[in-house]
Design a protein around this motif. Structure first.
Motif, PDB file in Angstrom:
ATOM      1  N   TYR A  59      -4.618   0.628   6.064  1.00 22.68           N
ATOM      2  CA  TYR A  59      -4.138   1.722   5.233  1.00 22.68           C
ATOM      3  C   TYR A  59      -4.900   2.996   5.554  1.00 22.68           C
ATOM      4  O   TYR A  59      -6.107   2.978   5.719  1.00 22.68           O
ATOM      5  N   VAL A 100      -4.622   1.914  -3.765  1.00 20.92           N
ATOM      6  CA  VAL A 100      -5.658   1.132  -3.099  1.00 20.92           C
ATOM      7  C   VAL A 100      -6.989   1.472  -3.761  1.00 20.92           C
ATOM      8  O   VAL A 100      -7.382   2.644  -3.814  1.00 20.92           O
ATOM      9  N   THR A 122       0.812  -1.221   0.000  1.00 19.20           N
ATOM     10  CA  THR A 122       0.000   0.000   0.000  1.00 19.20           C
ATOM     11  C   THR A 122       0.846   1.272   0.000  1.00 19.20           C
ATOM     12  O   THR A 122       0.327   2.352  -0.254  1.00 19.20           O
ATOM     13  N   TRP A 179      -7.144  -3.452   3.600  1.00 19.15           N
ATOM     14  CA  TRP A 179      -5.737  -3.322   3.959  1.00 19.15           C
ATOM     15  C   TRP A 179      -5.623  -2.322   5.107  1.00 19.15           C
ATOM     16  O   TRP A 179      -6.380  -1.358   5.162  1.00 19.15           O
ATOM     17  N   VAL A 215      -5.419  -3.823  -3.556  1.00 17.85           N
ATOM     18  CA  VAL A 215      -4.272  -2.985  -3.889  1.00 17.85           C
ATOM     19  C   VAL A 215      -3.741  -3.531  -5.207  1.00 17.85           C
ATOM     20  O   VAL A 215      -3.668  -4.746  -5.396  1.00 17.85           O
TER      21      VAL A 215
END
Length: 124
Positions: free
Chosen positions: A110, A26, A21, A108, A48
């Motif tokens: 992120y 993403v 990431t 994720w 991703v």
């Protein structure tokens, strides 16, 4: 080969404390070709990857990874050729939606960074 490249990238990034990431967009979150894709309810942040397109009726690709609590990281590469780009992207997204559902994907870990990564680059 494409999946092997993404796995190698992830391994190399991990050596310096980074993740996919940090270098790949993403879906549904970051600007770019994945911004408006896979961004429905419960989808944004789950994929991703990197897109690639050649012509309007040539080649269209999406390669990347999703996360699953049960299966870990699942890598994929989807390469379409000889069909119009818009239907190819729809097929890619439909495949990934089904894969995300089947494996119980999770987003994720992120958080979008408002500052471009190059602003933090250091020359040593």
């Amino acid at each position: 080969v494409t999946v092997r490249l993404i796995r190698s990238l992830e391994t190399d990034l991990a050596r310096s404390g980074h993740a996919l990431t940090d270098v790949l967009p993403v879906a549904g979150i970051d600007d770019g070709t994945l911004r408006a894709r896979l961004n429905g309810p419960g989808e944004a942040g789950h994929v991703v990857g990197k897109t690639g397109t050649y012509g309007d009726y040539g080649a269209c690709a999406l390669a990347g990874a999703i996360r699953s609590p049960r299966y870990g990281t699942i890598y994929f590469a989807i390469l379409n050729r000889g069909i119009p780009i818009v239907p190819a992207r729809r097929r890619q997204d439909a495949f990934l939606r089904e894969l995300m559902r089947a494996v119980g994907s999770e987003p994720w870990p992120y958080r979008r960074d408002a500052a471009p990564a190059f602003t933090r680059a250091r020359v040593e």
